[in-house]
Design an enzyme around this catalytic site. Structure first.
Site, PDB file in Angstrom:
ATOM      1  NE  ARG A   7     -29.700  12.338  -2.923  1.00 15.55           N
ATOM      2  CZ  ARG A   7     -29.325  12.535  -1.637  1.00 15.55           C
ATOM      3  NH1 ARG A   7     -28.419  12.274  -0.968  1.00 15.55           N
ATOM      4  NH2 ARG A   7     -30.466  13.332  -0.797  1.00 15.55           N
ATOM      5  CE  LYS A  66     -29.349  16.033  -4.153  1.00 18.46           C
ATOM      6  NZ  LYS A  66     -30.939  16.382  -4.379  1.00 18.46           N
ATOM      7  CG  HIS A  86     -33.782   8.923  -8.052  1.00 20.55           C
ATOM      8  ND1 HIS A  86     -32.787   9.529  -7.433  1.00 20.55           N
ATOM      9  CD2 HIS A  86     -34.911   9.570  -7.357  1.00 20.55           C
ATOM     10  CE1 HIS A  86     -33.094  10.332  -6.511  1.00 20.55           C
ATOM     11  NE2 HIS A  86     -34.402  10.176  -6.254  1.00 20.55           N
ATOM     12  NE  ARG A 123     -32.544   9.052  -2.741  1.00 25.38           N
ATOM     13  CZ  ARG A 123     -31.825   9.461  -1.713  1.00 25.38           C
ATOM     14  NH1 ARG A 123     -31.030   8.716  -1.276  1.00 25.38           N
ATOM     15  NH2 ARG A 123     -32.065  10.392  -0.983  1.00 25.38           N
ATOM     16  CG  HIS A 168     -34.945  12.646   1.931  1.00 17.46           C
ATOM     17  ND1 HIS A 168     -36.064  11.990   1.672  1.00 17.46           N
ATOM     18  CD2 HIS A 168     -34.270  12.827   0.766  1.00 17.46           C
ATOM     19  CE1 HIS A 168     -35.852  11.725   0.301  1.00 17.46           C
ATOM     20  NE2 HIS A 168     -35.025  12.091  -0.084  1.00 17.46           N
ATOM     21  CE1 TYR A 186     -35.965   9.857  -3.554  1.00 15.74           C
ATOM     22  CE2 TYR A 186     -36.989  11.642  -3.168  1.00 15.74           C
ATOM     23  CZ  TYR A 186     -35.927  11.166  -3.648  1.00 15.74           C
ATOM     24  OH  TYR A 186     -34.881  11.587  -4.225  1.00 15.74           O
TER      25      TYR A 186
END
Length: 331
Positions: A188, A212, A278, A281, A304, A313
């Protein structure tokens, strides 16, 4: 009062229904309302103290401790505080009709998409679910709201030709290093901007990034990313520890907005539409899946939590389906 309600409903639906449908709606609404006594809701300015802001502060601190990014927290605060101010009730008194009315008015005034409105519904659901777990409310009012439908568009990865055009548009070694790093590592942009020079392990071509939820994961450099990143770092004369810095003195750490600006400019120079960090990615995930990497490993690389997110994705083309069909159905 009932006629006013029917007229308001018809006015809202005029753009969506033909004359016959409007006439049928009018008769149905009148018939249904005959069974009800209706009073106008008080719309005067309320002077009562509301407990929503206090609960909101505690909720935001909770999700911050659970690893939500500051950008996400800002969005949650914006949506929830606006909703609480509009409804003007204690959280224990908020009902599903209040939320339905708020979302309807918000869409009318701001003309947002169904996707945006449904994301707001999910934010409210998180807040009220938290209140329910803390025994502040007995029932989550969002349970009375249907998911808001919207058209799901397929977000396409960069094609090999488009990726090469973006590479060719790079005039600075730094920009090419960013492009190759984004594609190879599938990080990211927020993860990219936090990295320092010392985070690169050149011997093994891997990097530990903080994702994250403050979770660390390992990503990797391919040969092109290794080469151009090394050349970029060797060319620098500043002493900033950041992995990527501004081109001009005092050579400060690149921000998220700075990287997005660079990548968008490369897209325009290359003649490729909708180029942003993004998308690299998404492109990396799709290409890895196409080349045979198991989706569970792609999930691990992207960081994820749920494999369903990884499936979104990874774009599977018709040609891939055709080739797999020939492979598995050849007998």
């Amino acid at each position: 009062m009932k006629d006013e309600i029917v007229t308001a409903i018809l006015r809202e639906m005029t753009a969506l229904l033909n004359q016959d449908q409007l006439a049928a709606l009018k008769e149905t609404a009148r018939a249904v309302l005959c069974s009800y006594d209706i009073q106008r809701r008080e719309t005067a300015v309320r002077c009562v103290d509301q407990n929503g802001p206090d609960y909101l502060r505690t909720y935001l601190e909770t999700i911050r401790q659970n690893g939500k990014s500051e950008g996400t927290i800002d969005q949650y605060q914006l949506h929830i505080s606006r909703m609480l101010a509009y409804i003007g009730k204690d959280v224990q008194q908020i009902e599903d009709d209040d939320l339905i009315d708020y979302l309807h008015r918000y869409k009318q005034i701001r003309q947002v998409s169904g996707r945006y409105l449904n994301n707001m519904r999910l934010v409210f659901n998180s807040f009220f679910r938290w209140l329910q777990r803390r025994k502040v409310i007995l029932r989550n009012p969002v349970d009375g709201l249907e998911p808001i439908k919207y058209r799901q568009t397929v977000k396409k990865p960069l094609s090999p030709e488009e990726l090469e055009k973006v590479r060719c548009a790079c005039e600075q070694e730094r920009d090419l290093a960013i492009v190759e790093f984004l594609y190879s590592s599938a990080v990211r942009v927020s993860e990219l901007t936090r990295l320092n020079r010392e985070d690169i392990r050149w011997e093994s071509d891997d990097v530990m990034v903080l994702g994250k939820g403050n979770k660390e994961r390992e990503v990797y450099l391919n040969a092109r990313a290794h080469l151009h990143l090394r050349q970029y770092l060797d060319s620098r004369e500043d002493d900033n520890s950041a992995l990527f810095v501004t081109a001009r003195a005092p050579h400060e750490r690149l921000t998220r907005a700075g990287v997005e600006y660079i990548i968008a400019g490369l897209g325009r120079a290359a003649g490729v539409e909708n180029v942003h960090p993004h998308r690299f990615r998404r492109t990396a995930a799709t290409d890895l899946l196409r080349m045979g990497m198991p989706i569970e490993q792609v999930q691990e690389l992207l960081g994820h939590v749920k494999i369903e997110t990884t499936r979104i994705y990874c774009t599977v083309t018709r040609e891939q389906v055709r080739a797999s069909h020939r492979r598995y159905m050849s007998a």
